[in-house]
Design an enzyme around this catalytic site. Structure first.
Site, PDB file in Angstrom:
ATOM      1  CD  GLU A  89      45.433  33.779   9.709  1.00 26.03           C
ATOM      2  OE1 GLU A  89      46.340  32.929   9.574  1.00 26.03           O
ATOM      3  OE2 GLU A  89      44.254  33.463   9.889  1.00 26.03           O
TER       4      GLU A  89
ATOM      5  NE  ARG B 126      36.490  19.060   4.534  1.00 25.87           N
ATOM      6  CZ  ARG B 126      37.293  20.112   4.536  1.00 25.87           C
ATOM      7  NH1 ARG B 126      36.809  21.302   4.305  1.00 25.87           N
ATOM      8  NH2 ARG B 126      38.585  19.982   4.759  1.00 25.87           N
TER       9      ARG B 126
END
Ligand code: ADP
Length: 489
Positions: A200, A291
């Site tokens: 990235e 989560r």
């Protein structure tokens, strides 16, 4: 409705989930390793069962043993907390096969979001802006070099199956690429079992801003606003807050809408977090954390919504407890992660036995903790002691309250990073809300500030009769923790 939940986790998050169970009239079952026999969560649960030895691979990561305990104890659901098996698609599908509800997204979504490159591709399909970078892993040096040239240096190499900031490597120039690639792939291989890394653009001085989303099985998706998590050490969050000082209500609405679209696009179910990097007024998708997150309490404090209860409701097939228009962000909340580590000694972990314990109280204070007087922080896991969360009518009041709470917090027997948090709460840039992910690295005066603050005033810790740190015991515990972490890497 779910009746009995096994909590496949430990420490403060296990207690946090059990609290929700208790309020909802749901029975809770703890599974514990030998190192956690006397931990708070094993006492708190309605039932507790040994799962295996201290090593996580034989206890909290042992899928078949956990499923077996769930079946034996008649649980109809498993809550995985965060870390360990929380985002493991094999665990979710094992639960699906056994007819036990996994409190979290489906194994399909976990598999997709766990592969960060696949997640980037999926988000681009949904029209969501992602951090500039490659949509496939670098096959070898030549391909990495080409990708890097196209993106432009500096770049960041990231394990595609990674987490916790592990293995992420910043590369400033082409000369450094070959060695950095080798290094990142080696760490990715040993830690995550897959050597794949992707590239990235390394954004300069970004802020980490994430949105909490809730999605039910009926297709309703809402967001609960953002959390600013820019105070990080080695890409690991230490202080989080909500709301962020940089978002206008228009930008919040826009990013929130994009976060819900991201969740809707992959047919997400449960609580999740869409993470963004925010740089020079632009925001870019980073990843989805599928989560409940460590920092979820700051959102709970400003919205009044119990995220764990919502997770349980969603897993029971019920619709969300509220609509987007019912979500109101009120006041300001800050969380400090209180770790057993020595901030004046490169944050080295300092596990051991708690000897003197008095958590702060009073208006606007919440402590999510996994400890009690004379309990032990084992060297085998994350050294988090607790999370201290405060709420104030505005950010200034929240900061003042956090300073007061840190003054009150007594944790004897082990060293903690309370002094570090006290220094940040007095830091000018922090007070102004001038944050970025390199804040700790760039605020080099923090070390001197800590020493100055330590010498300046007595805290309750010094005033109350509680035993001081036993240096020999601490040294032995530190050696054990270091030996363990070396083994792990
Ligand atoms: P992990 O899942 O390992 O925690 P993330 O992708 O969530 O990794 O990134 C963690 C942190 O690393 C971010 O909050 C940010 O501080 C830093 N980071 C990640 N990607 C970039 C990037 N492209 N540019 C700058 N910093 C980054």
């Amino acid at each position: 409705m779910i009746k009995k939940i096994l909590i496949a986790n430990r420490g403060e998050i296990a207690v946090r989930v059990m609290r929700a169970c208790r309020e909802m009239g749901i029975a809770s079952v703890a599974v514990f390793s030998d190192a956690d026999k006397d931990a708070l969560f094993t006492k708190y649960a309605d039932e507790s069962h040994r799962i295996g030895p201290a090593a996580a691979s034989q206890s909290y990561l042992n899928i078949s043993a956990i499923i077996e305990r769930a079946r034996q104890s008649g649980c109809d659901a498993i809550h995985p907390g965060y870390g360990f098996l929380a985002e493991n698609p094999e665990f979710a599908s094992a639960c699906e096969r056994e007819g036990i509800r996994f409190i979290g997204p489906s194994s399909r979504v976990l598999r997709l979001m766990g592969d960060k490159v696949a997640a980037r591709r999926e988000m681009q399909k949904a029209g969501i802006p992602v951090v500039p970078g490659a949509n496939e892993c670098a096959a070898g040096y030549e391909q990495a070099r080409e990708i890097a040239l196209e993106i432009g240096y500096p770049i960041i190499l990231k394990p595609s199956g990674g987490g916790g900031g592990i293995g992420m490597t910043i590369v400033e120039t082409e000369e450094a690429l070959a060695q950095a690639l080798e290094h990142a792939q080696a760490i990715a291989g040993t830690t995550f079992g897959i050597r794949d890394v992707y590239i990235e653009k390394y954004l300069s001085n970004p802020r980490h801003i994430e949105f909490q989303v809730l999605a039910d099985s009926k297709g309703n998706v809402i967001h609960l606003g953002e959390r600013e998590c820019s105070i990080q050490r080695r890409h690991q969050k230490l202080i989080e807050e909500s709301p962020s000082t940089v978002l206008t209500s228009e930008l919040r609405a826009k990013m929130g809408r994009i976060a819900t679209e991201a969740a809707g696009w992959v047919k997400y179910e449960g609580a999740g977090t869409v993470e963004f990097l925010f740089s020079e007024g632009e925001f870019y998708f980073l990843e989805v954390n599928a989560r409940v997150q460590v920092e979820h309490p700051v959102t709970e404090m400003v919205t009044g919504i119990d995220i764990v209860k919502e997770q349980i409701r969603i897993a029971s097939g019920l619709p969300l407890g509220c609509r987007q228009e019912d979500v109101l962000i009120c006041g300001s909340a800050i969380e400090c992660r209180i770790n057993a580590e020595d901030p004046l000694n490169d944050f080295v972990p300092t596990p051991g036995k708690i000897n003197g314990h008095r958590p702060p109280g009073g208006a606007g204070i919440r402590v999510d903790s996994g400890i009690y007087e004379s309990s032990t922080i084992p060297p085998f896991y994350d050294p988090m002691i607790s999370k201290l969360i405060v709420w104030g009518r505005d950010r200034n009041e929240a900061i003042e309250r956090m300073r007061r709470a840190l003054f009150e917090y007594v944790i004897g027997g082990v060293k903690s990073n309370i002094l570090f948090h006290r220094a940040v709460m007095e830091n000018e840039r922090f007070i102004k809300g001038d944050l970025d992910t390199l804040f700790i690295e760039s605020e080099t005066a923090l070390i001197d500030d800590m020493k100055r603050i330590a010498g300046r005033e007595e805290t309750l810790q010094q005033k109350l009769p509680c035993r001081s740190v036993d240096k020999k015991k601490v040294a032995a515990a530190v050696a054990a923790a270091l030996a363990y972490s070396r083994e792990k890497v």
